[in-house]
Design a protein around this motif. Structure first.
Motif, PDB file in Angstrom:
ATOM      1  N   ALA A 160       0.838  -1.198   0.000  1.00 36.51           N
ATOM      2  CA  ALA A 160       0.000   0.000   0.000  1.00 36.51           C
ATOM      3  C   ALA A 160       0.874   1.249   0.000  1.00 36.51           C
ATOM      4  CB  ALA A 160      -0.929  -0.005   1.210  1.00 36.51           C
ATOM      5  N   MET A 161       1.984   1.190   0.726  1.00 36.29           N
ATOM      6  CA  MET A 161       2.902   2.338   0.775  1.00 36.29           C
ATOM      7  C   MET A 161       3.513   2.632  -0.592  1.00 36.29           C
ATOM      8  SD  MET A 161       3.243   3.709   3.854  1.00 36.29           S
ATOM      9  CE  MET A 161       4.777   4.625   3.750  1.00 36.29           C
ATOM     10  N   VAL A 162       3.950   1.588  -1.279  1.00 33.47           N
ATOM     11  CA  VAL A 162       4.709   1.851  -2.502  1.00 33.47           C
ATOM     12  C   VAL A 162       3.828   1.994  -3.743  1.00 33.47           C
ATOM     13  CG1 VAL A 162       6.715   0.667  -1.524  1.00 33.47           C
ATOM     14  CG2 VAL A 162       5.265  -0.540  -3.136  1.00 33.47           C
ATOM     15  N   LEU A 163       2.583   1.524  -3.652  1.00 34.85           N
ATOM     16  CA  LEU A 163       1.708   1.646  -4.821  1.00 34.85           C
ATOM     17  C   LEU A 163       0.817   2.881  -4.761  1.00 34.85           C
ATOM     18  CD1 LEU A 163       0.588  -2.086  -5.309  1.00 34.85           C
ATOM     19  CD2 LEU A 163       2.490  -0.882  -6.391  1.00 34.85           C
ATOM     20  N   CYS A 164       0.557   3.369  -3.561  1.00 33.33           N
ATOM     21  CA  CYS A 164      -0.354   4.509  -3.418  1.00 33.33           C
ATOM     22  C   CYS A 164       0.304   5.638  -2.653  1.00 33.33           C
ATOM     23  CB  CYS A 164      -1.582   4.121  -2.599  1.00 33.33           C
ATOM     24  SG  CYS A 164      -2.557   2.806  -3.276  1.00 33.33           S
ATOM     25  N   ASP A 165      -0.124   6.825  -2.950  1.00 32.13           N
ATOM     26  CA  ASP A 165       0.200   7.955  -2.094  1.00 32.13           C
ATOM     27  C   ASP A 165      -0.947   8.107  -1.087  1.00 32.13           C
ATOM     28  OD1 ASP A 165       2.716   8.802  -2.966  1.00 32.13           O
ATOM     29  OD2 ASP A 165       1.832   9.509  -4.838  1.00 32.13           O
ATOM     30  N   TYR A 217       5.443   2.275 -12.054  1.00 31.14           N
ATOM     31  CA  TYR A 217       4.457   1.475 -11.335  1.00 31.14           C
ATOM     32  C   TYR A 217       4.255   1.933  -9.907  1.00 31.14           C
ATOM     33  CZ  TYR A 217       4.797  -1.656 -15.295  1.00 31.14           C
ATOM     34  OH  TYR A 217       4.763  -2.180 -16.552  1.00 31.14           O
ATOM     35  N   LEU A 218       5.143   2.786  -9.437  1.00 34.63           N
ATOM     36  CA  LEU A 218       5.107   3.133  -8.022  1.00 34.63           C
ATOM     37  C   LEU A 218       4.456   4.489  -7.789  1.00 34.63           C
ATOM     38  CD1 LEU A 218       8.758   2.059  -7.152  1.00 34.63           C
ATOM     39  CD2 LEU A 218       6.671   0.714  -6.882  1.00 34.63           C
ATOM     40  N   SER A 219       3.974   4.669  -6.583  1.00 34.48           N
ATOM     41  CA  SER A 219       3.481   5.980  -6.173  1.00 34.48           C
ATOM     42  C   SER A 219       4.686   6.879  -5.950  1.00 34.48           C
ATOM     43  CB  SER A 219       2.690   5.835  -4.873  1.00 34.48           C
ATOM     44  OG  SER A 219       3.504   5.301  -3.860  1.00 34.48           O
ATOM     45  N   ARG A 273       5.645   8.336  -3.223  1.00 30.00           N
ATOM     46  CA  ARG A 273       6.409   7.935  -2.035  1.00 30.00           C
ATOM     47  C   ARG A 273       7.091   6.589  -2.280  1.00 30.00           C
ATOM     48  NH1 ARG A 273       1.608   6.725   2.393  1.00 30.00           N
ATOM     49  NH2 ARG A 273       0.569   5.099   1.217  1.00 30.00           N
ATOM     50  N   GLY A 274       6.442   5.742  -3.111  1.00 28.24           N
ATOM     51  CA  GLY A 274       7.044   4.455  -3.455  1.00 28.24           C
ATOM     52  C   GLY A 274       8.373   4.656  -4.164  1.00 28.24           C
ATOM     53  N   ILE A 283      10.921   5.580  -1.612  1.00 25.48           N
ATOM     54  CA  ILE A 283      11.272   4.407  -0.814  1.00 25.48           C
ATOM     55  C   ILE A 283      12.231   3.518  -1.599  1.00 25.48           C
ATOM     56  CG2 ILE A 283      10.311   2.260   0.111  1.00 25.48           C
ATOM     57  CD1 ILE A 283       7.761   4.028   0.782  1.00 25.48           C
TER      58      ILE A 283
END
Lengths: 571, 501
Positions: A250-255, B62-64, B66-67, B70
């Motif tokens: 959830a952290m890396v796929l969504c803001d 593919y990442l947000s 923040r992703g 990270i």
């Protein structure tokens, strides 16, 4: 102090007499303290609202505020102490959070207005009592959310049923744990191959998981998911539990503030995991129990429903980043056919959505006539870079205390980003060794563990469903998972979530822990999830579980009759 | 001033429409070599800019946002360590491999620990250990931790199990505390040089920053020793943070200090705690090296030994077995705080930072075995640490290299400033690369946010043969006689790894 609200519903003491054990002293003290807290708050509000603007007055106000902080901290502490005393008898309950309105006061008001014995006095604002000025707002949120979600579970942990030592303790039919094969697991884990204390296990690991374990997980999933080609250990990330994997994803796929779609009812732990750290919203795709033209079976998931939910969310300005699927489904026990699965995946691809598939119950399919198809068994995935699979040993091997969850994803970026959380969700090297040994022993798994486990699950399921039939309680009859999804609608009058909650509390009063539909975001009130994967002796011979269960329903039935009579007389 | 994202995670990303995402997606299956060469071009972004999504290349569709940040942490921080792992020294199999004097691990006592962990009392398996338990940690373990800390921290009163929360390591604890004590974007003060991985721990989930209290090696004014922490410096750093509009919520103290190998006196501790109380700051005291004080003359005092804490409700102590019991792979850490709200809030996150029941049982057995710890483990461990320390410090003295180390921890803080012609961080990095090219991995000062270029951390807690070889390689580099040719190969020009202790 923004978390403190002005109104503080005072708990009613009406049900003092009905408490299994005498904890009323705590309740009384708690009531007094809460009154005191309220009075104090009002007093300080008056004091500080009279402030002027001169320096002296402001200084005076500051001094008052400091006093207030001190006093309120003391009172918070008192309330917490009393709370812990009172909850062991479950006289006080913080309501479970409903997604829309946490600490909904309506229940309490309703109960008080109707003159019904309020099964659990409402203390929506004693949530505030849990918090102090030392925490950040999100810290307070986390703490309150956790307390309110797990308070009943914690009460159970402190007062577990034991057939000799604590016959009045809590029986837990709410937590999804498989306790049927503890004998097999205990034996297996005591074998000599399990113990290894090599240097490398004691040193800093590869944060994605030790290479030997990732290789084993890849091999294990290739075999049990029937993958067409060998799965790659480089696509595996190992963390301490599936909720950790979900949280990291959830952290890396969504803001923050972005969302996932999830067909509801769904496992409540996801709501928890997405909220605590990641601040990601879960948008339910509501499924219905009724069978209609488009709904060929109860709670059917269709692409139409997915599209509708997606469009609606977009209209509301929400940014949907993915779809979460649980297969076998929790709490329904449904298994998606390869065809349906393909449709859902194609839907996701059409809208560039990630798909997180939780297959944590994949080996807990206990009806031989049903074949589970893992998403990893598909010849080709519509969008392999956006398909992420979660599996762990908690359910299928009944070792939730082991803390192990694995992610399988073809997307190297996602794997790397999730790996960064390896620091925070790491597993002990010693445990990684044990897990590797466990998964490696295919012969034991195939010949001993899985057949025995499935047999026992089937027997327990058979027993519980026979009981439910005898009680004429409708249920969703499926053959996977550790639970039955039951319909207690007929015990609710009117059929509302408030009544569902009150029934839940009635179960609690009788020291029976169940999960209610609202926490699964079920659209229809009256559904409960009943765990049956408990040792048969406990389930059957003692007959405690079911007897208590029946007693509660009987009690509820009588209460309904009384209420109907009262209503009739009033008219 | 900050290593961490200056912007909120929500900051708009470099716009990536769906079409553009697909394009990038197709280029994804690149081979390792491509990956490496790209890394080469990709310079370490100026740390200040880490949080700027534009900085974090937009090749990750593919990442947000923040992703992406990270992932940047993972890619950059792990690189040096991966280089080491690809070419790890082994006496027989890879004698020309890299010697690791960079990671702070105690490799001197695996024989003792292995023996202890394989005793029969460690092998207990029972259902309650295999099932969900109290997320704060099994009560039997929390009781043992409380007793253990009462004894070894010399607490004036017995410590209480209800104040203990058990997690899977110190990193998780930093993360959880950052999350429950601060809002996103707020900060903790930390004196530098400090153990740099904390930056990542408090950022990943917590999204909080560190506000540095810079210390100097030079002894001036009121300072009595190099890198001395004083209340004036704390006050100044706090004021500076405020003036930049950053809200500071706490202070992190590491004692014994990493990388200085120093300890705070009770009087100093008291002053820092009073300072924190004055500003209503939380204090996180990381005492993860408390039993690794191998010089008797160093009067180490745990914060838990103080008669009276200025602000007990805002003082949170952490300890773990990674260092003192040389088991960084075991993943066991613990919080001690009298503040029940904080304990409860941290415990609320423990669902994500739990450790196996079986390991919890083993830890309880270990901590309970006072006889073995006092009579076997600690004396032997200290003797071995001291011998290794003596060897490395003698070597350094012979080379005429100044260093700091007072007899605590696993490392020596070495002053190689005279080897940098211009005294810049670029040169520090170049020197670090020359060490790595000559197959010895060290940690450079920038990774600890040291203000002065040219400081390196040498970890000495390793077996003698590796230590000798490592020092030999160090000598070669400093004498300008590296065995390996000067031209840096791509695979070696990667970023350092000081993200692990």
């Amino acid at each position: 102090m923004s978390h403190r609200s002005d109104t503080l519903p005072v708990p009613s003491g009406q049900r003092r007499g009905r408490v299994p054990r005498d904890h009323s002293i705590y309740t009384q003290l708690l009531e007094i303290t809460l009154h005191l807290q309220q009075a104090m708050t009002e007093h300080f509000v008056q004091l500080t609202s009279r402030q002027g603007l001169s320096l002296e007055e402001r200084r005076h106000t500051e001094a008052i505020c400091e006093h207030e902080a001190l006093l309120s901290r003391l009172i918070c502490r008192m309330i917490n102490l009393l709370q812990s005393g009172a909850t062991s008898g479950l006289e006080l309950q913080v309501p479970l959070p409903s997604e829309d309105s946490r600490g909904d006061v309506r229940y309490g008001q309703r109960a008080q207005l109707s003159g019904q014995p309020d099964p659990v006095p409402q203390l929506s604002d004693c949530e505030a009592a849990f918090v102090s000025h030392d925490l950040s707002n999100r810290g307070i949120d986390i703490s309150v959310f956790y307390q309110s979600s797990f308070q009943d579970y914690n009460a159970y942990q402190k007062d577990k049923y034991h057939k000799d030592k604590n016959t009045l303790g809590f029986i837990n039919l709410g937590t999804s744990e498989n306790k049927l094969c503890m004998d097999l697991m205990t034996e297996r884990l005591q074998e000599s191959d399990m113990n290894c204390t090599e240097d490398t296990l004691l040193q800093y690991p590869d944060w994605r998981g030790q290479p030997f374990l990732r290789e084993e997980v890849a091999r294990f999933l290739t075999y049990y998911c029937r993958a067409p080609t060998r799965l790659d250990p480089e696509n595996v990330v190992v963390l301490n539990g599936c909720c950790s994997v979900f949280s990291a994803l959830a952290m890396v796929l969504c803001d923050p503030g972005e969302a996932f779609l999830v067909p509801a009812p769904f496992y409540g732990g996801f709501a928890f995991s997405s909220r605590l750290y990641a601040k990601v919203e879960l948008i339910p795709v509501h499924l219905e129990s009724e069978v209609t033209v488009t709904n060929t079976h109860p709670f059917q998931l269709t692409v139409d429903k997915l599209e509708e939910a997606l469009l609606e969310a977009r209209l509301e300005g929400k940014k949907v980043r993915g779809l979460v699927l649980i297969n076998p489904q929790n709490p329904l026990g449904d298994i998606y056919s390869p065809e349906s699965l393909m449709k859902y995946l194609e839907f996701a691809k059409r809208y560039n959505l990630h798909v997180i598939i939780d297959e944590i119950y994949m080996l807990s399919v206990f009806d031989e006539s049903i074949t589970f198809h893992s998403v990893l068994s598909m010849k080709s995935l519509p969008d392999s870079n956006r398909t992420h699979v979660i599996w762990g040993t908690s359910k299928d091997f009944g070792i939730s205390g082991f803390r192990f969850g694995a992610l399988y994803t073809h997307n190297k970026e996602v794997a790397s980003a999730v790996s960064a959380f390896g620091y925070l969700h790491s597993i002990s090297g010693i445990t990684q060794h044990k897990l590797c040994q466990l998964l490696q022993n295919t012969e034991w798994i195939d010949k001993v563990y899985v057949p025995t486990n499935c047999y026992r699950l089937r027997e327990a399921h058979k027993y519980i469903t026979a009981e439910l039939k005898a009680l004429e309680i409708p249920f969703h009859n499926r053959s996977s998972g550790l639970y039955v999804w039951i319909n207690l609608k007929k015990y609710l009058d009117p059929c509302t979530f408030e009544e569902e909650w009150l029934l839940y509390c009635r179960f609690l009063d009788n020291k029976l822990l169940l999960s209610r539909g609202k926490t699964y975001m079920c659209k229809e009130p009256g559904w409960f999830r009943l765990i049956f994967a408990d040792e048969l002796p406990r389930l059957k011979l003692d007959e405690w579980n079911m007897r208590r269960f029946c007693d509660v329903l009987q009690e509820q039935k009588e209460a309904l009759i009384v209420k109907q009579l009262e209503d009739a007389m009033r008219e | 001033m900050f290593t961490l994202p200056q912007k909120d995670f929500r900051a708009p990303t470099t716009c990536l429409g769906p079409a553009c995402m697909q394009d990038l997606g197709s280029s994804h299956g690149e081979d390792l070599e491509g990956e490496c060469s790209r890394k080469l071009d990709q310079k370490l972004p100026e740390l200040r800019g880490v949080g700027d999504p534009a900085m974090i290349s937009s090749d990750t569709s593919y990442l947000s946002s923040r992703g992406r940040m990270i992932k940047w942490f993972w890619d950059s921080a792990e690189e040096g360590y991966r280089t080491y792992h690809m070419d790890e020294y082994d006496e027989d199999k890879n004698p020309s491999g890299i010697i690791n004097l960079g990671t702070s691990e105690n490799k001197l006592c695996f024989d003792l620990l292995s023996w202890r962990l394989s005793q029969s009392d460690m092998q207990r398996v029972e259902p309650s250990l295999l099932q969900y338990a109290d997320w704060r940690g099994h009560l039997f373990l929390r009781e043992e931790v409380a007793k253990f800390l009462s004894f070894y921290c010399k607490s004036p009163v017995p410590l209480r199990p209800e104040n203990v929360v058990v997690l899977n390591g110190g990193a998780s604890l930093f993360s959880a505390l950052a999350t429950v004590l601060c809002e996103a974007g707020e900060a903790f003060l930390i004196p530098t040089p400090y153990y740099g991985a904390i930056t990542q721990h408090v950022c990943l989930y917590g999204n909080i920053r560190l506000a540095y209290v810079y210390l100097d090696s030079e002894v001036t004014g009121l300072d009595t020793c190099p890198f001395q922490l004083t209340v004036e410096k704390l006050e100044m750093a706090l004021r500076e943070a405020h003036s930049e509009g950053v809200k500071v919520k706490g202070l992190i103290l590491i004692s014994p200090q990493n990388p200085l190998g120093d300890v705070y006196s009770p009087e100093e501790l008291q002053e820092y705690l009073v300072f924190a109380k004055r500003h209503r700051l939380h204090v996180i005291v990381d005492e993860v090296y408390m039993l690794s004080v191998f010089e008797k003359s160093v009067g180490y005092r745990s914060v838990l030994s103080l008669e009276r804490l200025p602000d007990p409700q805002r003082t949170h102590v952490m300890w773990a077995t990674s260092k003192d019991f040389g088991m960084s792979g075991l993943r066991f850490g613990t919080l001690y705080t009298e503040n029940q709200d904080v304990a409860t809030a941290v415990a609320s996150l423990c669902r994500y930072h739990g450790l196996s029941g079986l390991v919890q049982y083993q830890m309880a057995q270990l901590l309970r075995d006072r006889d073995w710890i006092n009579q076997v483990y600690l004396p032997e461990n200290h003797a071995r640490l001291k011998a290794a320390h003596t060897y490395v410090s003698e070597e350094l003295r012979a080379l005429g290299i100044p260093f700091l180390s007072r007899g605590a921890g696993f490392f020596i803080w070495v002053d190689l400033r005279k080897y940098l012609p211009k005294g810049t961080f670029e040169e520090e990095m170049l020197l670090w690369r020359r060490f790595l090219d000559n197959k010895v991995l060290l940690s450079f000062g920038k990774a600890f946010e040291c203000k002065e270029p040219g400081w390196f951390r040498f970890v000495f807690s390793d077996q003698a043969h590796r230590l000798c070889l490592g020092m030999q390689r160090v000598r070669q580099v400093l004498a300008g006689k590296s065995q390996v040719a000067e031209d840096p190969r791509p695979s070696q020009s990667q970023e350092p790894s000081d993200q692990r202790r």
